[in-house]
Design an enzyme around this catalytic site. Structure first.
Site, short mmCIF file in Angstrom:
data_model
loop_
_atom_site.label_atom_id
_atom_site.label_comp_id
_atom_site.label_asym_id
_atom_site.label_seq_id
_atom_site.Cartn_x
_atom_site.Cartn_y
_atom_site.Cartn_z
N HIS A 120 0.87 -1.18 0.00
CA HIS A 120 0.00 0.00 0.00
C HIS A 120 0.91 1.23 0.00
CE1 HIS A 120 -2.70 3.01 1.86
NE2 HIS A 120 -3.71 2.24 1.50
N ASP A 132 3.37 -4.36 7.95
CA ASP A 132 2.12 -3.61 7.82
C ASP A 132 0.98 -4.61 7.98
OD1 ASP A 132 -0.21 -2.54 6.84
OD2 ASP A 132 0.71 -1.59 5.10
N GLN A 159 -4.15 -5.29 6.84
CA GLN A 159 -5.11 -6.25 6.23
C GLN A 159 -5.02 -7.63 6.85
OE1 GLN A 159 -7.47 -5.38 4.27
NE2 GLN A 159 -6.79 -3.35 3.66
N LYS A 213 -10.21 -0.98 10.57
CA LYS A 213 -10.32 -2.23 9.80
C LYS A 213 -10.59 -3.43 10.70
CE LYS A 213 -7.10 -0.57 6.26
NZ LYS A 213 -7.92 -0.06 5.17
N CYS A 259 -4.81 2.39 -3.62
CA CYS A 259 -3.56 2.93 -3.04
C CYS A 259 -2.42 1.92 -3.17
CB CYS A 259 -3.74 3.34 -1.58
SG CYS A 259 -4.95 4.62 -1.36
N1 7TS Z 1 -1.57 -0.66 4.65
C1 7TS Z 1 -2.48 -1.47 4.07
C2 7TS Z 1 -2.07 -2.85 3.67
C3 7TS Z 1 -3.78 -1.00 3.88
O1 7TS Z 1 -4.67 -1.81 3.31
C4 7TS Z 1 -4.13 0.30 4.27
C5 7TS Z 1 -5.50 0.86 4.00
C6 7TS Z 1 -3.15 1.09 4.89
C7 7TS Z 1 -1.89 0.58 5.05
C8 7TS Z 1 -3.45 2.45 5.40
O2 7TS Z 1 -4.29 2.37 6.49
P1 7TS Z 1 -4.83 3.70 7.22
O3 7TS Z 1 -5.83 3.18 8.19
O4 7TS Z 1 -3.67 4.35 7.86
O5 7TS Z 1 -5.44 4.53 6.12
N2 7TS Z 1 -6.15 0.26 2.90
C9 7TS Z 1 -7.26 0.68 2.30
C10 7TS Z 1 -7.85 -0.02 1.25
O6 7TS Z 1 -7.41 -1.08 0.79
N3 7TS Z 1 -8.93 0.63 0.83
O7 7TS Z 1 -9.09 1.73 1.58
C11 7TS Z 1 -8.05 1.77 2.50
#
Ligand code: 7TS
Length: 414
Positions: A132, A209, A212, A235, A373
């Site tokens: 990401h 990370d 997910q 999430k 992303c």
């Molecule tokens: N890393 C991964 C693997 C992610 O899927 C996401 C968000 C992030 C980092 C960033 O997370 P945040 O909570 O700091 O924004 N992924 C997604 C997605 O797949 N669709 O919307 C957000």
């Protein structure tokens, strides 16, 4: 009837679970909602909504500041959530768990605090081709700032990491490997323990990370052997704007502050200050107190259900969904690695993913479309976007069937 093996997790009562999620029970465009955008953000159970409401209606005050009753109660709830994160990740100590805004902030914290103190010209940071943007850009910024080089482990056509070249990419100049536990665009589960072994053999650290992975798999940072682990509350059924960074205690202890302000100091003079030990050193200012409390409630909810039971249920549901979707003509799955969690990215011959997503929405089906992303993944497959259905433990086979039916209808319109 076949007897259940004694070590198999007992099945989830998904109908009872669904009753815990108010947002799932609504009509969208006159059709019952089928929420398949869980990789972007999950839904929130009543227990979390109750924890938020309780804080705002009974305990609303700042933390670590007041002798008065409300501040004491708020502080106890706020501090108490740290042990939930510790338990959720099987961390050795709760002081290893830092409250942050989410995965993005957790990674930026490490890149900006650990980074400049440990990385210099000629050093290397290794990422992978399926990260990401949150696990790419902070490392690009660090490399630009320090003169280090950014390298990556490539993926194969199925969307699995090329472990045959990983040992060559993670070389003696490597200081840190930053890798997703599960890919958001493809769902690939990466062999993190194997990457940790390769990185540690070169004296490099590993940041995982977990944005997910935490919604789908039991996570044990001690078993993985990694050095940092990041995830987002929104999430894992928690509020938005809150998440956690786990780091090995000796690493956090050696890291300088990255933001200065209240709560992170030990003593402030006009010319110089001393700092709290971790985790407070990294938590300057008034945090998202309600978010922390809500995150604690969300992790309690998931741990009560059992992440092993969630993983087993989702594995079964995803196997069913993949088989059903394979029968739909004109659908091309993107990302077909052997080990996957909860994500079905796809293309429809002759249609743009945005149109597919919009037409599915008209049928009450929520999916995400776009580059997710993860533009380097899209570039690898030669596309600018995919449609993505992502599943959670509250989704059902009936919803998979409705998704497939809706897809057939959409295809007949395109
Ligand atoms: N890393 C991964 C693997 C992610 O899927 C996401 C968000 C992030 C980092 C960033 O997370 P945040 O909570 O700091 O924004 N992924 C997604 C997605 O797949 N669709 O919307 C957000």
């Amino acid at each position: 009837m076949t007897a259940m093996p004694t070590d198999a997790p007992s099945p989830l009562d998904v109908e009872a679970i669904r009753a815990d999620f108010p947002c799932l029970h609504q009509q969208v465009h006159g059709k019952p909602l089928v929420y398949l955008d869980n990789a972007a953000s999950s839904q929130t159970p009543q227990a979390v909504l109750d924890a938020l409401t309780h804080y705002y209606t009974h305990d609303r005050a700042n933390v670590h500041r007041g002798v008065h009753e409300l501040s004491q109660r708020a502080s106890a709830a706020y501090d108490g959530a740290r042990s939930r994160i510790q338990a959720f990740l099987n961390a050795e100590r709760e002081e290893e768990c830092v409250y942050v805004r989410g995965t993005t902030e957790a990674i930026n914290l490490v890149a900006q605090s650990w980074g400049p103190a440990n990385v210099g010209p000629g050093d290397e940071i290794v990422i992978t081709q399926l990260e990401h943007h949150a696990n790419i850009v902070p490392w690009q910024l660090l490399c630009q700032r320090t003169g280090a080089t950014l390298r990556h482990i490539p993926i194969d056509a199925a969307g699995a990491l090329r472990m045959d070249v990983a040992a060559e990419v993670i070389g003696p100049r490597c200081k840190l490997v930053a890798v997703a536990h599960v890919s958001n665009a493809l769902g690939t589960i990466n062999p993190v323990a194997e990457i940790v072994r390769l990185a540690h053999a070169q004296g490099a650290l590993v940041l995982v990370d977990g944005a997910q992975a935490t919604p789908h798999l039991p996570v044990d940072v001690q078993a993985l052997g990694c050095d940092f682990y990041a995830f987002s509350g929104h999430k894992v059924c928690g509020p938005t704007g809150i998440g956690a960074l786990w780091g090995r205690h000796h690493l956090l202890e050696a890291m300088p502050p990255w933001q200065g302000g209240g709560d992170m100091i030990s003593e402030v003079r006009l010319d110089v200050s001393t700092y709290q030990p971790p985790p407070l050193r990294f938590e300057a200012g008034t945090h998202h107190i309600a978010g922390v409390i809500g995150l604690g409630a969300a992790l309690d909810y998931l741990m009560d259900l059992g992440m092993d039971r969630i993983a087993a249920y989702e594995h079964d549901l995803f196997t069913y969904a993949t088989a059903r979707l394979a029968t739909v003509e004109r659908i091309r799955p993107v990302g077909t690695a052997a080990h996957k969690a909860g994500v079905f990215s796809f293309l429809v011959d002759g249609a743009h993913p945005t149109d597919v997503g919009t037409l599915l929405d008209s049928q009450g089906i929520a999916v995400r479309t776009g580059h997710h992303c993860a533009q380097p993944v899209m570039t690898f497959y030669g596309v600018s976007a995919t449609a993505r259905a992502s599943f959670a433990f509250y989704n059902t086979r009936d919803e998979v069937d409705r998704f497939v039916e809706a897809l057939h209808k959409v295809l007949s319109w395109l």
